[in-house]
Design a protein around this motif. Structure first.
Motif, PDB file in Angstrom:
ATOM      1  N   SER A  61       0.814  -1.229   0.000  1.00  0.00           N
ATOM      2  CA  SER A  61       0.000   0.000   0.000  1.00  0.00           C
ATOM      3  C   SER A  61       0.841   1.269   0.000  1.00  0.00           C
ATOM      4  O   SER A  61       0.515   2.241  -0.667  1.00  0.00           O
ATOM      5  CB  SER A  61      -0.944  -0.002   1.203  1.00  0.00           C
ATOM      6  OG  SER A  61      -0.203  -0.011   2.426  1.00  0.00           O
ATOM      7  N   HIS A  62       1.910   1.266   0.779  1.00  0.00           N
ATOM      8  CA  HIS A  62       2.775   2.445   0.834  1.00  0.00           C
ATOM      9  C   HIS A  62       4.132   2.048   1.413  1.00  0.00           C
ATOM     10  O   HIS A  62       4.339   0.890   1.802  1.00  0.00           O
ATOM     11  CB  HIS A  62       2.133   3.587   1.632  1.00  0.00           C
ATOM     12  CG  HIS A  62       1.864   3.310   3.084  1.00  0.00           C
ATOM     13  ND1 HIS A  62       1.047   2.289   3.517  1.00  0.00           N
ATOM     14  CD2 HIS A  62       2.286   3.947   4.208  1.00  0.00           C
ATOM     15  CE1 HIS A  62       0.984   2.300   4.837  1.00  0.00           C
ATOM     16  NE2 HIS A  62       1.735   3.290   5.292  1.00  0.00           N
ATOM     17  N   SER A  63       5.040   3.002   1.462  1.00  0.00           N
ATOM     18  CA  SER A  63       6.440   2.653   1.699  1.00  0.00           C
ATOM     19  C   SER A  63       6.882   2.771   3.158  1.00  0.00           C
ATOM     20  O   SER A  63       8.083   2.784   3.428  1.00  0.00           O
ATOM     21  CB  SER A  63       7.346   3.528   0.815  1.00  0.00           C
ATOM     22  OG  SER A  63       7.107   4.895   1.083  1.00  0.00           O
ATOM     23  N   THR A  65       7.775   1.628   7.004  1.00  0.00           N
ATOM     24  CA  THR A  65       8.475   0.435   7.511  1.00  0.00           C
ATOM     25  C   THR A  65       7.545  -0.747   7.780  1.00  0.00           C
ATOM     26  O   THR A  65       7.848  -1.881   7.417  1.00  0.00           O
ATOM     27  CB  THR A  65       9.198   0.747   8.845  1.00  0.00           C
ATOM     28  OG1 THR A  65       8.269   1.371   9.728  1.00  0.00           O
ATOM     29  CG2 THR A  65      10.402   1.627   8.643  1.00  0.00           C
ATOM     30  N   ASP A  66       6.417  -0.458   8.460  1.00  0.00           N
ATOM     31  CA  ASP A  66       5.549  -1.552   8.928  1.00  0.00           C
ATOM     32  C   ASP A  66       4.722  -2.188   7.813  1.00  0.00           C
ATOM     33  O   ASP A  66       3.932  -3.100   8.068  1.00  0.00           O
ATOM     34  CB  ASP A  66       4.642  -1.072  10.076  1.00  0.00           C
ATOM     35  CG  ASP A  66       3.864   0.192   9.744  1.00  0.00           C
ATOM     36  OD1 ASP A  66       4.441   1.103   9.129  1.00  0.00           O
ATOM     37  OD2 ASP A  66       2.678   0.273  10.105  1.00  0.00           O
ATOM     38  N   HIS A  67       4.883  -1.728   6.587  1.00  0.00           N
ATOM     39  CA  HIS A  67       4.127  -2.298   5.464  1.00  0.00           C
ATOM     40  C   HIS A  67       5.030  -2.900   4.397  1.00  0.00           C
ATOM     41  O   HIS A  67       4.625  -3.799   3.673  1.00  0.00           O
ATOM     42  CB  HIS A  67       3.244  -1.212   4.828  1.00  0.00           C
ATOM     43  CG  HIS A  67       2.257  -0.660   5.799  1.00  0.00           C
ATOM     44  ND1 HIS A  67       0.960  -1.102   5.886  1.00  0.00           N
ATOM     45  CD2 HIS A  67       2.405   0.252   6.790  1.00  0.00           C
ATOM     46  CE1 HIS A  67       0.346  -0.472   6.870  1.00  0.00           C
ATOM     47  NE2 HIS A  67       1.203   0.359   7.437  1.00  0.00           N
ATOM     48  N   ILE A  68       6.255  -2.408   4.339  1.00  0.00           N
ATOM     49  CA  ILE A  68       7.092  -2.747   3.180  1.00  0.00           C
ATOM     50  C   ILE A  68       8.317  -3.598   3.528  1.00  0.00           C
ATOM     51  O   ILE A  68       8.765  -4.413   2.719  1.00  0.00           O
ATOM     52  CB  ILE A  68       7.546  -1.432   2.484  1.00  0.00           C
ATOM     53  CG1 ILE A  68       8.117  -1.704   1.108  1.00  0.00           C
ATOM     54  CG2 ILE A  68       8.546  -0.677   3.325  1.00  0.00           C
ATOM     55  CD1 ILE A  68       8.456  -0.440   0.338  1.00  0.00           C
ATOM     56  N   GLY A 169      -6.091   1.153   3.613  1.00  0.00           N
ATOM     57  CA  GLY A 169      -4.725   1.436   4.069  1.00  0.00           C
ATOM     58  C   GLY A 169      -4.686   1.860   5.527  1.00  0.00           C
ATOM     59  O   GLY A 169      -5.498   1.403   6.335  1.00  0.00           O
ATOM     60  N   ASP A 170      -3.782   2.763   5.869  1.00  0.00           N
ATOM     61  CA  ASP A 170      -3.614   3.096   7.293  1.00  0.00           C
ATOM     62  C   ASP A 170      -3.688   4.584   7.594  1.00  0.00           C
ATOM     63  O   ASP A 170      -3.046   5.068   8.515  1.00  0.00           O
ATOM     64  CB  ASP A 170      -2.323   2.476   7.835  1.00  0.00           C
ATOM     65  CG  ASP A 170      -1.083   3.286   7.481  1.00  0.00           C
ATOM     66  OD1 ASP A 170      -1.171   4.168   6.609  1.00  0.00           O
ATOM     67  OD2 ASP A 170      -0.020   3.042   8.081  1.00  0.00           O
ATOM     68  N   GLU A 171      -4.505   5.310   6.812  1.00  0.00           N
ATOM     69  CA  GLU A 171      -4.757   6.717   7.150  1.00  0.00           C
ATOM     70  C   GLU A 171      -6.262   6.927   7.293  1.00  0.00           C
ATOM     71  O   GLU A 171      -7.054   6.169   6.727  1.00  0.00           O
ATOM     72  CB  GLU A 171      -4.219   7.644   6.053  1.00  0.00           C
ATOM     73  CG  GLU A 171      -2.755   7.968   6.198  1.00  0.00           C
ATOM     74  CD  GLU A 171      -2.401   9.360   5.667  1.00  0.00           C
ATOM     75  OE1 GLU A 171      -3.313  10.151   5.390  1.00  0.00           O
ATOM     76  OE2 GLU A 171      -1.201   9.638   5.543  1.00  0.00           O
ATOM     77  N   TYR A 229      -8.375  -2.132  12.402  1.00  0.00           N
ATOM     78  CA  TYR A 229      -7.072  -2.768  12.583  1.00  0.00           C
ATOM     79  C   TYR A 229      -5.988  -1.700  12.737  1.00  0.00           C
ATOM     80  O   TYR A 229      -6.300  -0.516  12.875  1.00  0.00           O
ATOM     81  CB  TYR A 229      -6.755  -3.708  11.417  1.00  0.00           C
ATOM     82  CG  TYR A 229      -6.712  -3.059  10.043  1.00  0.00           C
ATOM     83  CD1 TYR A 229      -6.704  -1.683   9.884  1.00  0.00           C
ATOM     84  CD2 TYR A 229      -6.663  -3.839   8.893  1.00  0.00           C
ATOM     85  CE1 TYR A 229      -6.639  -1.103   8.638  1.00  0.00           C
ATOM     86  CE2 TYR A 229      -6.598  -3.265   7.628  1.00  0.00           C
ATOM     87  CZ  TYR A 229      -6.589  -1.897   7.523  1.00  0.00           C
ATOM     88  OH  TYR A 229      -6.528  -1.318   6.285  1.00  0.00           O
ATOM     89  N   HIS A 230      -4.702  -2.117  12.712  1.00  0.00           N
ATOM     90  CA  HIS A 230      -3.595  -1.156  12.827  1.00  0.00           C
ATOM     91  C   HIS A 230      -3.685  -0.427  14.162  1.00  0.00           C
ATOM     92  O   HIS A 230      -3.585   0.790  14.254  1.00  0.00           O
ATOM     93  CB  HIS A 230      -3.640  -0.182  11.638  1.00  0.00           C
ATOM     94  CG  HIS A 230      -2.326   0.474  11.308  1.00  0.00           C
ATOM     95  ND1 HIS A 230      -1.903   1.625  11.914  1.00  0.00           N
ATOM     96  CD2 HIS A 230      -1.348   0.155  10.421  1.00  0.00           C
ATOM     97  CE1 HIS A 230      -0.740   1.995  11.404  1.00  0.00           C
ATOM     98  NE2 HIS A 230      -0.372   1.108  10.503  1.00  0.00           N
ATOM     99  N   THR A 231      -3.869  -1.211  15.251  1.00  0.00           N
ATOM    100  CA  THR A 231      -4.077  -0.637  16.587  1.00  0.00           C
ATOM    101  C   THR A 231      -2.825  -0.773  17.457  1.00  0.00           C
ATOM    102  O   THR A 231      -1.889  -1.495  17.116  1.00  0.00           O
ATOM    103  CB  THR A 231      -5.211  -1.381  17.330  1.00  0.00           C
ATOM    104  OG1 THR A 231      -4.689  -2.628  17.825  1.00  0.00           O
ATOM    105  CG2 THR A 231      -6.403  -1.656  16.436  1.00  0.00           C
TER     106      THR A 231
HETATM  107 ZN   LIG Z   1       1.191   1.534   9.185  1.00  0.00          ZN
END
Ligand SMILES: [Zn+2]
Length: 270
Positions: A61-63, A65-68, A169-171, A229-231
Motif C-alpha cells: 500500500s505504501h512505503s 516500515t511496517d508495510h514494506i 490502508g492506514d490513514e 485494525y492497525h491498533t
Molecule cells: Zn502503518
C-alpha cells in the motif's frame, strides 16, 4: 469461497501483535496485502500453511516500515529459491511509484547482487495509477490513491462473493473518497487507539484515527461491516472487547476487530 486471513493487526509500533497485513485467499490462490516490517511474516505465512512458492501476487500500500520492509526478507528467501529452481513462475508486485523506488533502493543496499538478479528475474512490478483495474485470482480489483496526507498510499475495492470490500490502508478516510465508500459491505479502516486513550497514544498527531472517530465516519456512509485494525496493543486479549464496546453505540452495522491470524468470512446474505 474467498476469505481474509489477518496475518497481523497491529500498528507500526507493536511487539506482540504483528504489523497489519493479510491475505485474500480462495481456491485460485492467495493475494498478500502488505508484508509488515520484520521477518515475522515468514512465520505467519508458515502458521497459515501458505508456502512462499504459492504467492504469485503481492500488493504494497505504501512505503512505510511496517508495510514494506518484510518484502525484503521475503526477497532474500525467495531469491534463493529462485536460484535453485524452486520458484519459476513470475510474482506480480502491485504498488505505486514511490513504493517501487523504495523497494528498489532498499534492496540494492541490503541484498547481494546475485540475489537481486535472481529476485528481479521472477518479479513483475505493476506500477499503479489511480483507478487501475486488475483481475487477481478471479477477483476484480480497482486500485485507487487514498489521497493520504502523508506518504503516497493506495487502497483498493473489489467484489468478494457479491460483497463490496474496500481496503483503505492506514490513514483516516479522506472525505474526497466518501462516494466511493458509501454503502460498501466491508471496509477496513485503521484505529490507532481507543478514543478515551487518545491523550496517551496521540493518534491524531501522527495522522491516525481513534476507534470511535473511525466508526462515526464510516457509519455516516452506511458501511455495513467495519474492520478496525492497525491498533496499539496495550490491552492484550481485551482489545477486541474494548474496541467493540467503544464503537458499537455509534455504528449501526457490524464492527469487526480481528485478532492476529483471525479469518474473516464474508456474508452471503444481502
Ligand atoms: Zn502503518
Amino acid at each position: 469461497m474467498t476469505s481474509i486471513k489477518m496475518l497481523g493487526t497491529g500498528n507500526g509500533g507493536t511487539l506482540n501483535l504483528y504489523n497489519t497485513c493479510f491475505v485474500i485467499g480462495n481456491e485460485q490462490g492467495v493475494f498478500l496485502i502488505d508484508t509488515g516490517g520484520s521477518i515475522e511474516i515468514l512465520k505467519r505465512l508458515k502458521q497459515s500453511n501458505i508456502r512462499l512458492e504459492d504467492i504469485k501476487n503481492i500488493f504494497i500500500s505504501h512505503s512505510h516500515t511496517d508495510h514494506i520492509l518484510d518484502l525484503i526478507w521475503m526477497f532474500k528467501r525467495m531469491s534463493r529459491m529462485a536460484k535453485h529452481g524452486e520458484i519459476t513462475e513470475k510474482i506480480n508486485i502491485y504498488c505505486n511509484d514511490v513504493v517501487y523506488e523504495a523497494i528498489k533502493g532498499v534492496s540494492s543496499y541490503v541484498l547481494p547482487p546475485t540475489l537481486i538478479e535472481a529476485i528481479y528475474h521472477i518479479t513483475n512490478f505493476v506500477i499503479l495509477n489511480d483507478d487501475d483495474k486488475f483481475t487477481i485470482n478471479g477477483i476484480d480489483y480497482e486500485f485507487f490513491d487514498i489521497l493520504a496526507k502523508g506518504t503516497k498510499q493506495f487502497g483498493f475495492e473489489c467484489n468478494i462473493d457479491n460483497n463490496k470490500f474496500i481496503f483503505l490502508g492506514d490513514e483516516p478516510l479522506n472525505p474526497l473518497l466518501n462516494e466511493r465508500i458509501r454503502n460498501a459491505d466491508y471496509v477496513t479502516h485503521e484505529a490507532f487507539c481507543l478514543d478515551k486513550e487518545e491523550s496517551i497514544f496521540h493518534a491524531y498527531e501522527i495522522n491516525h484515527s481513534t476507534a470511535l472517530s473511525a466508526a462515526k465516519t464510516l457509519n455516516e456512509l452506511d458501511v455495513k461491516n467495519l474492520i478496525l485494525y492497525h491498533t496499539e496493543e496495550s490491552h492484550g486479549s481485551d482489545r477486541k472487547k474494548l474496541y467493540t464496546e467503544e464503537t458499537k453505540s455509534v455504528f449501526d452495522g457490524n464492527i469487526i476487530v480481528p485478532d492476529d491470524l483471525e479469518i474473516i468470512k464474508f456474508s452471503k446474505e444481502k
